[in-house]
Design an enzyme around this catalytic site. Sequence first.
Site, PDB file in Angstrom:
ATOM      1  CG  ASP A 219      23.383  18.699  65.001  1.00 32.31           C
ATOM      2  OD1 ASP A 219      24.242  19.127  65.996  1.00 32.31           O
ATOM      3  OD2 ASP A 219      23.174  17.652  63.986  1.00 32.31           O
ATOM      4  CB  CYS A 383      28.078  10.089  60.867  1.00 35.30           C
ATOM      5  SG  CYS A 383      29.001   8.512  62.203  1.00 35.30           S
TER       6      CYS A 383
HETATM    7  N1  PLP Z   1      26.021  16.685  64.732  1.00 34.97           N
HETATM    8  C1  PLP Z   1      27.220  16.601  64.282  1.00 34.97           C
HETATM    9  C2  PLP Z   1      27.298  17.656  63.225  1.00 34.97           C
HETATM   10  C3  PLP Z   1      28.351  15.983  64.490  1.00 34.97           C
HETATM   11  O1  PLP Z   1      29.051  16.306  64.458  1.00 34.97           O
HETATM   12  C4  PLP Z   1      27.978  14.967  65.480  1.00 34.97           C
HETATM   13  C5  PLP Z   1      29.193  13.819  66.189  1.00 34.97           C
HETATM   14  O2  PLP Z   1      30.419  14.184  65.454  1.00 34.97           O
HETATM   15  C6  PLP Z   1      26.710  14.882  65.946  1.00 34.97           C
HETATM   16  C7  PLP Z   1      25.819  15.610  65.873  1.00 34.97           C
HETATM   17  C8  PLP Z   1      26.530  13.566  66.682  1.00 34.97           C
HETATM   18  O3  PLP Z   1      27.377  14.161  68.626  1.00 34.97           O
HETATM   19  P1  PLP Z   1      26.812  12.553  68.961  1.00 34.97           P
HETATM   20  O4  PLP Z   1      27.984  11.440  68.756  1.00 34.97           O
HETATM   21  O5  PLP Z   1      27.777  13.209  70.093  1.00 34.97           O
HETATM   22  O6  PLP Z   1      25.490  12.386  69.802  1.00 34.97           O
END
Ligand code: PLP
Length: 425
Positions: A219, A383
Site C-alpha cells: 500500500d 482510519c
Molecule cells: N492506505 C493508506 C496508507 C492511506 O493513508 C490511505 C488514505 O489515507 C488509504 C490507503 C486510502 O486511500 P484513498 O482514500 O485514496 O482510497
Amino acid sequence: MISTENILLETPTPEPPVDEAWDVERIRDDFPVLRQTVNGKPLVYLDNAASSQVPQVVVDRGARYLEEEHSNIHRGVHYLSMRATTAYEGAREKVKRFLNAREAKECIFVRGATEGINLVMHGYGRKFVSEGDEVIVSAMEHHANIVPWQMLCEEKGARLRVIPMNDAGELLLDEYDALLNERTKIVAVNHISNALGTVNPVKEIIATAHKHGVPVLVDGAQSAPHLAVDVQDLDCDFFVLSGHKMFAPTGSGIIYGKAEWLERMNPFQGGGDMIRSVTFEKTTYAGLPTKFEAGTPAIASQIGLGAAIDYLNSIGRERAVAYEKELLAYATAKISAIEGVRIIGTAREKASVLSFVIEDVHPHDIGTILDQEGIAVRAGHHCAQPVMQRLKVPATARASFAFYNTKEEADALAGAIEKVIEVFS
Ligand code: PLP
C-alpha cells in the site's frame, strides 16, 4: 488491447541537478491554494497525508482536457475521442515510468488506494484464497488494507494474521517470519504508515514472502508522494497509490500489478470496455489493462495524475525527498521539546507524518484551536483504529508535511501548540 505505441507524450521537463538548493518559496508559487488566509492568518496546510494540494500546471491540464479534449476514450473514431484517448494512455505511460513498471499495461487506473486494494482482493483473493488459507497484514494498516481482507477471510473461511509492532511503531520482522507458512496466500502491508509515519522495510518483507512463494501487495498511498518508488527493484507483486495524495485530483490512482498475476486474476467489475466479446451465453474479457477498467473512467483526473508526475519530475524528486526529511526532523525536534506533548510514532525511519498528543487535551480540541490559527492538521484515528488500540491512545493530532511546507510553518505549529496548552492549563 490498447496500443500505446503511437502515443505522443508531452515532453517532460528534465530534472534539476540534485545539489541545487531547494527554493521553497518558488515551489509554493506553483500552488494557488496556498495563497490564502484562514481565520485572518496565512494558511498553514499540514494535512498532506489526507490529501495534498494541486499545482497550477495540474489544474491547467485538467481545464485543457475539459475545454479542448472532453470526450469518451477508446470507443470513438472521431478526433476528440482520439485526443482524449491519447492523453489518457499518455498518463499511463507516465505512471509506468514513475514507478519503473516493466510495461504500461501493468498500471491499472483506479479511483484511489481503496479501490486498488479492493480490486486485488476480488481479482486475486476471491480466486486464489480458500478455506483454511491465511492473509497477512500488519498492525499499522489503514482500514483500506484491513477491511477488504477481513471481508475475504469471512467469505472464504480464511484467517487474517497480523504482523505485530513495537511501541515506537516498528514492525517486528522476526514475528513476521514466523507467521509465513504454506497456507499464506498474500501479504498486504503499507510502505509508510499514515498514522505514524513509519517507513516499513518493504523490500525485505517482500523478499521474505517470496521465499515462501507468497505475493505481496504494497500500500503505497503514503510512499508514492514522499519516496522514489521502483516496483521492479522492490519486486512487489502489487503496488497501489492515490493521486489525490500526490498532487493530482481526487478520483485518480493506480494499482500496479505484475502482468503474470493480473493475467491470471478475475476482472474486478463487469461492463463496457473490459470485454473482447459478449453473447448471452458467454463473455470473453479484454487483455490488460482494459480487463480491469470497466465503464467510463475518471479521464480528467487520470490525465491530471500524469501532469502531477511531470510536475514532480520537473522539481526533482530526490531533492523534494531530501528537503521533506530535513523539515520533518526540524519539526519533530521543535514539537517534542514542548512540555506536555508526546510524539506518537518514533520509528527510526519516518517520512512526512508527525502524530502527537497533548496531555489532558482531546486531539479534536487541538485540531479546532489550530484551525483558528489557520493551521490545518488532522485529528482522529486516521482510519487506523488498531494502531490507536495498540498504542493505547483514543486518537492523535497529525501534522503531515509536503515539499512546499516551510520551517516557518513548523514554528507556527509549535507556537499554536503552546497556545493550546495555555488554554487548557
Ligand atoms: N492506505 C493508506 C496508507 C492511506 O493513508 C490511505 C488514505 O489515507 C488509504 C490507503 C486510502 O486511500 P484513498 O482514500 O485514496 O482510497
